[in-house]
Design an enzyme around this catalytic site. Structure first.
Site, PDB file in Angstrom:
ATOM      1  N   LYS A  38    -103.139  28.421  61.941  1.00 22.88           N
ATOM      2  CA  LYS A  38    -101.883  28.273  61.186  1.00 22.88           C
ATOM      3  C   LYS A  38    -101.325  29.648  60.827  1.00 22.88           C
ATOM      4  CE  LYS A  38    -104.589  27.817  56.929  1.00 22.88           C
ATOM      5  NZ  LYS A  38    -105.239  26.824  56.051  1.00 22.88           N
ATOM      6  N   ARG A 135    -104.973  18.576  46.127  1.00 22.14           N
ATOM      7  CA  ARG A 135    -103.823  19.139  46.848  1.00 22.14           C
ATOM      8  C   ARG A 135    -103.188  18.050  47.707  1.00 22.14           C
ATOM      9  NH1 ARG A 135    -104.666  24.473  50.582  1.00 22.14           N
ATOM     10  NH2 ARG A 135    -105.558  22.964  52.013  1.00 22.14           N
ATOM     11  N   TYR A 263     -87.163  56.023  46.894  1.00 19.39           N
ATOM     12  CA  TYR A 263     -86.303  55.299  45.961  1.00 19.39           C
ATOM     13  C   TYR A 263     -86.749  55.494  44.512  1.00 19.39           C
ATOM     14  CZ  TYR A 263     -84.074  52.673  49.736  1.00 19.39           C
ATOM     15  OH  TYR A 263     -83.363  52.308  50.843  1.00 19.39           O
ATOM     16  N   MET A 312     -88.368  49.013  52.294  1.00 18.41           N
ATOM     17  CA  MET A 312     -88.401  47.780  53.092  1.00 18.41           C
ATOM     18  C   MET A 312     -88.983  48.026  54.485  1.00 18.41           C
ATOM     19  SD  MET A 312     -85.332  45.194  54.200  1.00 18.41           S
ATOM     20  CE  MET A 312     -84.774  44.882  52.536  1.00 18.41           C
TER      21      MET A 312
END
Ligand code: PLP
Length: 368
Positions: A38, A135, A263, A312
């Site tokens: 997954k 769950r 930044y 980023m």
């Protein structure tokens, strides 16, 4: 679109094989192996991993339907269990020969009616039971009410399973054994109800390491262990490193005393230093919590701490004492120990670091 990004995740398939052997050696030869791929194969590459493993394992599991469809589109024909398929996708599940986990009367009903519409006979489904994780899953007391549904000949229960809440934590052993007991009771009742015996499974990676005597059943579900991470540092040492994230130095700067980097001017040089800018940032999974000297990468086998805030798409690292040039290779994630250290420093677990590696990072196989 071709991915030619210089920042790469390199996959070592020999290490994957070695880890697979390690876990197989903990299991009875007859126990089936389901590999969990997954979330893009824990961020590594579901397609590359599953192509390599298709003939070596019995099952794959993914979380969502589109992940299963992606594997089918990659040519995988191994059975695929979809852990959390979502009702709206049931027709697609059938079209792609995926096997749904059904965990409530509502979704069971819905799947059976779609199976009937498709004139299916004995379509393999899996039933999940809640034994304490709270769950997803049926409860023991639901078995009587779903019994008539289970006898529909449109479906066949390929397996019943449950999931342990704290398989890595031996302080919770009493609770875990209670979950296993509950699962045994559920199994007996299901076999009685169905009149046939589906496969049973409950163990994930740390379950295999801690409870393979008590709860091996017919199959185990291996995830993070295959990718090199055990319950703890000692277990991890038995496992091979499966991935490295590599990049290059885009630019080197000399920063004079009093100048700032990045930044918010978060870093101020109190002496002349040298920085390297690396093309990987928080959009690629480098947590902002690793900025300002907390996280680090490797350049020429030396530690280069992150300077200032993580951007980023980039980080700046301190290379004042490292002999390096623009274009040189750097190692962003070196091995399991490095990832475990970064995880603990950013208050998370290796699972999150791996799955956060963005899809714009190029996936490549390590050349032997
Ligand atoms: C993710 C998952 C696993 C794999 O867990 P690991 O700890 O990575 O081995 C197994 N079973 C279920 C139901 C899962 O969701």
């Amino acid at each position: 679109m071709e991915n030619n990004h210089v920042t790469k995740l390199e996959i070592d398939l020999e290490a994957v094989d070695s880890n697979l052997q390690f876990f197989k050696s903990k299991l009875k030869p007859s126990t089936k192996l389901l590999v969990v791929v997954k979330a893009f194969g824990y961020g590594i590459s579901a397609a590359l991993l599953s192509k390599h493993l298709a003939k070596k394992v019995d099952y794959f599991a993914v979380a969502y339907t589109n992940e299963g469809i992606a594997l089918r589109n990659a040519g995988i024909t191994t059975p695929i269990l979809v852990l959390h398929p979502q009702q709206t996708n049931f027709q697609k599940i059938i079209e792609h020969n995926l096997e749904p986990n059904l965990y409530s009367k509502k979704v069971l009903n819905s799947f059976i009616s779609i199976a009937k519409n498709n004139n299916l006979k004995n379509y393999p489904i899996h039933l999940k039971f809640n034994t304490g994780l709270n769950r997803l899953g049926f409860e023991f007391k639901n078995i009587n009410t779903i019994a008539p549904l289970l006898n529909s000949n449109s479906i066949k229960v390929a397996s019943i399973f449950s999931h342990i809440a704290a398989s890595e934590d031996l302080n919770e052993k009493k609770f875990t054994l209670k979950q296993i007991n509950r699962f045994n009771e559920i199994s007996e009742k299901i076999v009685e109800t169905l009149g046939y015996t589906p496969m049973k499974h409950i163990l994930n990676t740390s379950g295999i390491l801690n409870y393979s005597n008590e709860a091996q059943f017919d199959m185990v579900r291996l995830g993070i262990g295959l990718y090199g991470f055990g319950n703890d540092k000692k277990q991890t040492e038995n496992l091979k490193n499966v991935l490295q994230v590599k990049s290059i130095i885009s630019q080197i700067h000399t920063i004079n005393k009093g100048d700032t980097v990045g930044y918010n001017r978060a870093f101020t040089a109190n002496t002349t230093i040298k920085t390297a800018t690396i093309p990987i940032g928080h959009a690629d999974g480098i947590s902002r919590q690793l900025g300002n000297g907390i996280g680090y990468i490797y350049i020429n086998n030396q530690i280069a701490p992150i300077i200032g805030n993580v951007c980023m798409d980039m980080i700046m690292v301190n290379v004042t004492n490292i002999n390096c040039n623009e274009g040189d290779e750097v190692i962003v994630y070196k091995n399991q120990q490095h990832i475990e250290d970064l995880a603990s420093k950013s208050h998370t677990i290796p699972y999150e670091i791996l799955t956060a590696i963005s899809q714009r990072v190029q996936r490549v196989l390590k050349k032997c």
